[in-house]
Design a protein around this motif. Structure first.
Motif, short mmCIF file in Angstrom:
data_model
loop_
_atom_site.label_atom_id
_atom_site.label_comp_id
_atom_site.label_asym_id
_atom_site.label_seq_id
_atom_site.Cartn_x
_atom_site.Cartn_y
_atom_site.Cartn_z
N PHE A 252 42.23 48.16 47.21
CA PHE A 252 42.05 46.65 47.16
C PHE A 252 43.37 45.96 46.74
CE2 PHE A 252 40.62 42.33 45.84
CZ PHE A 252 39.46 42.39 46.69
N SER A 253 43.94 46.54 45.59
CA SER A 253 45.07 45.88 45.04
C SER A 253 46.45 46.23 46.29
CB SER A 253 45.81 46.63 43.82
OG SER A 253 46.79 46.07 43.47
N GLU A 254 46.41 47.28 46.82
CA GLU A 254 47.34 47.45 47.96
C GLU A 254 47.07 46.58 49.07
OE1 GLU A 254 46.78 51.41 48.91
OE2 GLU A 254 47.83 52.34 47.15
N ALA A 255 45.72 46.15 49.47
CA ALA A 255 45.72 45.24 50.48
C ALA A 255 45.76 43.71 50.39
CB ALA A 255 44.34 45.70 51.04
N THR A 256 45.41 43.26 48.98
CA THR A 256 45.44 42.08 48.70
C THR A 256 46.38 41.34 47.56
OG1 THR A 256 43.74 42.08 46.89
CG2 THR A 256 43.01 42.02 49.06
N GLY A 257 47.02 42.44 47.09
CA GLY A 257 47.67 42.15 45.80
C GLY A 257 46.99 41.41 44.63
#
Length: 330
Positions: A252-257
């Protein structure tokens, strides 16, 4: 336009013109808007430098008129400037001071703040500019309090705005002050802009913005956006993606920051703004529909993200009675 009788907006043209910034001013104040009536803005450009001037993009420009027009202007807009280190001519500073003294409003977009600061009129006040120029503005004009976070600021009828797109928000805010929320929203719609942002919103996001939404979680994001009123725990989101919580958090962090919680709050605040712009549902219903559950939780997150309460947002941008541009200028 000879049939118009509203405020005269004069935009400065100079050699090395920031084309986009000038285009914003021309689009918002210079475009024909017959639906607004005869009291709508009049628009003209005014040459700072002599002869044909260059503009970003590889073309030359000529102004409608000479600097003498500033003596008649109700609003003077500085659409950027040649550079933070480029001196502002004394003659221009004198003309801007004279215009302000007789009641005109002065407006800058992005690096145009350096021009207004050079007049001395911002001394003791607060101004903003693009965050990249903030330290330079502080160094050159230590008597000006520089706010490098807000989209736009106002001090004593002098308006400054941040990066280029923030200029749109500021100019629409000026329309709201002059003609009310209905007119401002109408212009925003014609620009295909969302409900305009208040000046206190941040210029940039500290967390990195993802290049794209990861394919593995994209269906989840769309599902959450379509059902914001539901309870979206991290466990539930991870389960829908068929991932462990640890893997899901990383993807999730990789995709949305962002973390899932921060992203979800942002989406819910955006939905609350949309519902408030409709001006129909009461605050409890807005809170339920956007997924906050209670008006108290809605107010907490809305104020934290937007800078004002949901009630104030709706009052200022939806239900406000149009005001007089004359009184706004005094």
């Amino acid at each position: 336009m000879p049939n118009l009788s509203g405020p005269l907006v004069v935009a400065l043209l100079y050699d090395g013109l920031c084309t986009f910034e000038f285009g914003i001013v021309a689009e918002i104040f210079g475009l024909a808007r017959p639906e607004m009536g005869p009291e709508w803005y009049r628009f003209a450009s005014c040459a700072v430098d002599k002869g044909p001037m260059r503009a970003h993009g590889g073309f030359t420009i000529m102004a409608d008129s000479n600097p003498e027009l500033l003596q008649q202007a109700d609003i003077v807009v500085v659409p950027g400037w040649k550079g933070a280190d480029v001196p502002v001519p004394d003659a221009l500073c004198q003309q801007l001071r004279a215009a302000h003294e007789r009641g005109a409003r002065l407006v800058s977009i992005c690096s145009g703040a350096f021009v207004l600061a050079a007049t001395g009129l911002l001394s003791g006040g607060t101004a903003t500019t693009h965050w990249r120029y903030a330290d330079k503005l502080r160094t050159l004009y230590p008597e000006v309090a520089v706010d490098d976070a807000s989209l736009y600021r106002e001090h004593n009828r002098i308006y400054t705005s941040a990066g280029s797109a923030a200029g749109i928000d500021l100019l629409i805010e000026i329309i709201r002050q002059d003609f009310g929320a209905t007119a401002a929203n109408s212009v925003a719609r014609r620009l295909v802009m969302p409900a305009h942002r208040t000046g206190g919103q941040a210029q940039f996001i500290e967390r990195p913005v993802a290049q794209r939404e990861g394919l593995e979680i994209a269906p989840l994001l769309e599902n959450v956006r379509a059902n914001l009123a539901q309870n979206w725990s991290v466990d539930r989101m991870a389960e829908q993606c068929r991932m462990s919580v640890r893997t899901f958090m990383r993807r999730f962090s990789e995709a949305t920051g962002q973390t899932p919680g921060d992203w979800l709050v942002s989406e819910r605040v955006g939905e609350a703004q949309r519902l408030l712009c409709q001006g129909q549902a009461n605050m409890d219903l807005v809170a339920l529909a956007s997924g906050f559950g209670s008006s108290h939780t809605l107010r907490h997150h809305f104020r934290k993200r937007i800078g004002i309460s949901p009630s104030e947002f709706r009052k200022r941008f939806i239900n406000e009675t149009p005001g007089s541009w004359v009184s706004a200028a005094l």
